[in-house]
Design an enzyme around this catalytic site. Sequence first.
Site, short mmCIF file in Angstrom:
data_model
loop_
_atom_site.label_atom_id
_atom_site.label_comp_id
_atom_site.label_asym_id
_atom_site.label_seq_id
_atom_site.Cartn_x
_atom_site.Cartn_y
_atom_site.Cartn_z
N TYR A 118 68.79 -20.57 -11.83
CA TYR A 118 68.38 -19.41 -10.90
C TYR A 118 67.32 -19.87 -9.99
CZ TYR A 118 66.32 -15.07 -9.37
OH TYR A 118 65.72 -14.12 -8.77
N SER A 148 62.28 -15.96 -4.50
CA SER A 148 61.88 -15.57 -5.73
C SER A 148 60.51 -16.39 -6.06
CB SER A 148 62.81 -15.72 -6.96
OG SER A 148 62.03 -15.36 -8.23
P1 NAP Z 1 69.62 -5.89 -8.87
O1 NAP Z 1 69.00 -5.08 -9.17
O2 NAP Z 1 70.57 -6.56 -10.32
O3 NAP Z 1 70.74 -5.79 -7.71
C1 NAP Z 1 71.64 -6.79 -7.14
C2 NAP Z 1 72.47 -6.41 -6.18
O4 NAP Z 1 73.14 -7.31 -5.69
C3 NAP Z 1 73.40 -5.41 -6.64
O5 NAP Z 1 73.40 -4.21 -5.69
C4 NAP Z 1 74.69 -5.87 -6.40
O6 NAP Z 1 75.95 -5.27 -6.27
C5 NAP Z 1 74.47 -7.04 -5.36
N1 NAP Z 1 75.31 -8.40 -5.59
C6 NAP Z 1 75.22 -9.25 -6.41
N2 NAP Z 1 76.10 -10.18 -6.14
C7 NAP Z 1 76.57 -10.04 -5.07
C8 NAP Z 1 77.44 -10.30 -4.05
N3 NAP Z 1 78.35 -11.65 -4.56
N4 NAP Z 1 77.89 -9.71 -3.28
C9 NAP Z 1 77.57 -8.31 -2.90
N5 NAP Z 1 76.53 -8.20 -3.61
C10 NAP Z 1 76.12 -8.53 -4.65
O7 NAP Z 1 68.77 -7.26 -8.45
P2 NAP Z 1 67.43 -7.13 -7.78
O8 NAP Z 1 66.22 -7.15 -8.77
O9 NAP Z 1 67.26 -5.78 -6.93
O10 NAP Z 1 67.43 -8.61 -6.76
C11 NAP Z 1 67.48 -8.47 -5.38
C12 NAP Z 1 67.29 -9.75 -5.16
O11 NAP Z 1 65.85 -9.97 -5.50
C13 NAP Z 1 67.90 -10.71 -5.55
O12 NAP Z 1 68.19 -11.89 -4.71
C14 NAP Z 1 66.83 -11.62 -6.78
O13 NAP Z 1 67.39 -12.74 -7.16
C15 NAP Z 1 65.64 -11.33 -5.99
N6 NAP Z 1 64.61 -11.16 -6.98
C16 NAP Z 1 64.30 -10.42 -7.82
C17 NAP Z 1 63.35 -10.01 -8.78
C18 NAP Z 1 63.07 -9.20 -9.87
O14 NAP Z 1 62.03 -9.20 -10.69
N7 NAP Z 1 63.90 -8.11 -9.59
C19 NAP Z 1 62.47 -11.19 -8.58
C20 NAP Z 1 62.47 -12.09 -7.61
C21 NAP Z 1 63.69 -12.09 -6.96
P3 NAP Z 1 76.56 -4.47 -7.30
O15 NAP Z 1 75.68 -3.44 -7.32
O16 NAP Z 1 77.74 -3.82 -6.60
O17 NAP Z 1 76.90 -5.17 -8.37
#
Ligand code: NAP
Length: 250
Positions: free
Chosen positions: A159, A145
């Site tokens: 985080y 991130s």
């Molecule tokens: P999201 O929409 O909240 O989706 C998170 C996903 O991770 C969900 O499918 C969830 O599963 C799964 N998950 C969480 N904990 C888990 C575990 N212990 N085992 C297996 N699956 C797990 O998040 P996102 O925004 O797409 O984020 C994806 C990645 O990008 C993360 O690493 C986040 O830190 C990073 N990121 C995101 C942003 C942003 O602005 N969105 C920015 C920087 C970095 P369930 O659906 O089954 O709960």
Amino acid sequence: MNSQKVAIITGAGRGIGAATALLFGRKGDAVCINYKSDVESASKLAETIIAAGGRCITVQADVSREDEVVRLFSTVDEVLGSVSVLVNNAGILKTQSRLEDMTAERINLILTQNVTSYFLCCREAVKRMSTRHGGVGGAIVNVSSGAARSGSPNEYIDYAASKGAVDTLTKGLSLEVASEGIRVNCVRPGLIHTDIHADGGEPERIQRLKNNIPVKRGGQAEEVAEAIYWLASEKSSYSTGTYLDVTGGL
Ligand code: NAP
């Protein structure tokens, strides 16, 4: 590496992981959609990929748990074949908070979910991909991130620190396995439109912060997926231990 890859994408039921799974499926690769609890989203996504002619399975596993990671990888061995791409994407954050208000329970949860999980999945992938163990190589992409650089003050330093650890894991592991056919790289998204901001207690967070972003908008999950796909593909064959920021200039 074969032209048809076998890709494990953790946390792929929703958000960035789901966009990445769709892209791999569209490119003709076999995809394992891992999810933790949202079976409905994961199943719908798998149906979409299969309906378009793709090869895809869903595997429920909490990737912060060692036994569940071992089961995830052995299921893929049996059903899809040996993994050639790992996208470590699963991640969580908790409600926005200053450090003074963070409990040990919260801090440890963030570190286990966001860091231990990446280590465990990397371990299982390296055992299968490394030429040292008879494998044919592969690619690992860790989703970190922009928070690793900003530190996320007043929101979630825990985080941000977990993502700093992901950056260091990427660097160390990339050097450890560079001569064994495995590339390890990192994508660092900025403010991307997904559900994760609601988990921090502010669903409209991007709206509040978008004027600080040089391109003046939040990103889409698909824009991050393209960067992940490139780093997992042969097109980036001379890149390892690198960080690709997908942040709109932030
Ligand atoms: P999201 O929409 O909240 O989706 C998170 C996903 O991770 C969900 O499918 C969830 O599963 C799964 N998950 C969480 N904990 C888990 C575990 N212990 N085992 C297996 N699956 C797990 O998040 P996102 O925004 O797409 O984020 C994806 C990645 O990008 C993360 O690493 C986040 O830190 C990073 N990121 C995101 C942003 C942003 O602005 N969105 C920015 C920087 C970095 P369930 O659906 O089954 O709960």
